[in-house]
Design an enzyme around this catalytic site. Sequence first.
Site, PDB file in Angstrom:
ATOM      1  N   HIS A  17      38.277  47.249  32.621  1.00  0.00           N
ATOM      2  CA  HIS A  17      37.869  46.143  31.738  1.00  0.00           C
ATOM      3  C   HIS A  17      37.732  46.640  30.297  1.00  0.00           C
ATOM      4  O   HIS A  17      38.171  45.995  29.358  1.00  0.00           O
ATOM      5  CB  HIS A  17      36.493  45.593  32.147  1.00  0.00           C
ATOM      6  N   LYS A  65      24.002  36.254  46.209  1.00  0.00           N
ATOM      7  CA  LYS A  65      23.342  37.412  46.816  1.00  0.00           C
ATOM      8  C   LYS A  65      24.262  38.644  46.858  1.00  0.00           C
ATOM      9  O   LYS A  65      23.787  39.740  47.077  1.00  0.00           O
ATOM     10  CB  LYS A  65      22.771  37.067  48.197  1.00  0.00           C
ATOM     11  N   SER A 122      36.011  45.946  40.362  1.00  0.00           N
ATOM     12  CA  SER A 122      34.550  45.836  40.443  1.00  0.00           C
ATOM     13  C   SER A 122      34.112  45.801  41.901  1.00  0.00           C
ATOM     14  O   SER A 122      33.084  46.380  42.262  1.00  0.00           O
ATOM     15  CB  SER A 122      34.079  44.554  39.744  1.00  0.00           C
ATOM     16  N   ARG A 170      46.826  44.233  37.071  1.00  0.00           N
ATOM     17  CA  ARG A 170      46.987  45.572  37.643  1.00  0.00           C
ATOM     18  C   ARG A 170      48.279  45.674  38.441  1.00  0.00           C
ATOM     19  O   ARG A 170      48.803  46.758  38.641  1.00  0.00           O
ATOM     20  CB  ARG A 170      45.797  45.906  38.540  1.00  0.00           C
TER      21      ARG A 170
END
Length: 160
Positions: free
Chosen positions: A16, A40, A129, A91
């Site tokens: 990023h 969550k 991530s 990517r």
Amino acid sequence: MKVIYPGSFDPLTKGHMDIIKRLSSMFDEVIVAILNNENKCSLFTVDERKDIIKEEIRDEKLSNTYIYSFDGLLVKFAQDHDVKLIARGLRGVTDYEYEKDIARVNSTLYEGLETIFLLSNPTYSFVSSSGVREIAAFKGDVSAFVSPSVEKKIKEKFNY
Ligand code: PNS
């Protein structure tokens, strides 16, 4: 010219940051827009993500880069900021297949909105991530994928 670089950034990776730096050198203003998608499964709250990105932007001296968060549709955020240009990193082909449809949906919802794609730096083409979150959950070494300050925050979160 302004560009919006949207994402979840949970957490911000070296991939990023590479895109943000490149956009900062190409455009007059870069707006990093963090999707407020707290659930969550989130590693960091939106405020924590904002602080992390702010710190990196300051360290890299990217004075034309600003951080916002948004709820709901990206096109609404773009309209509210009067920006008609979105940037996303690619990517590989899997990203492209997913991103091209979103770009078309967005330009259908907001006429004239363009999405540009920057090919990710090959060094970071395997960094995600979600991968970082998984490694972190098992207290693994995330140093290849995130900056030292993000690594520190991850270690604090997972007590290692
Ligand atoms: O980092 P990510 O999770 O790949 O980012 C995805 C993001 C935030 C760019 C995308 O999910 C998004 O724009 N969400 C906002 C909701 C929206 O506008 N959806 C319409 C397109 S289908």
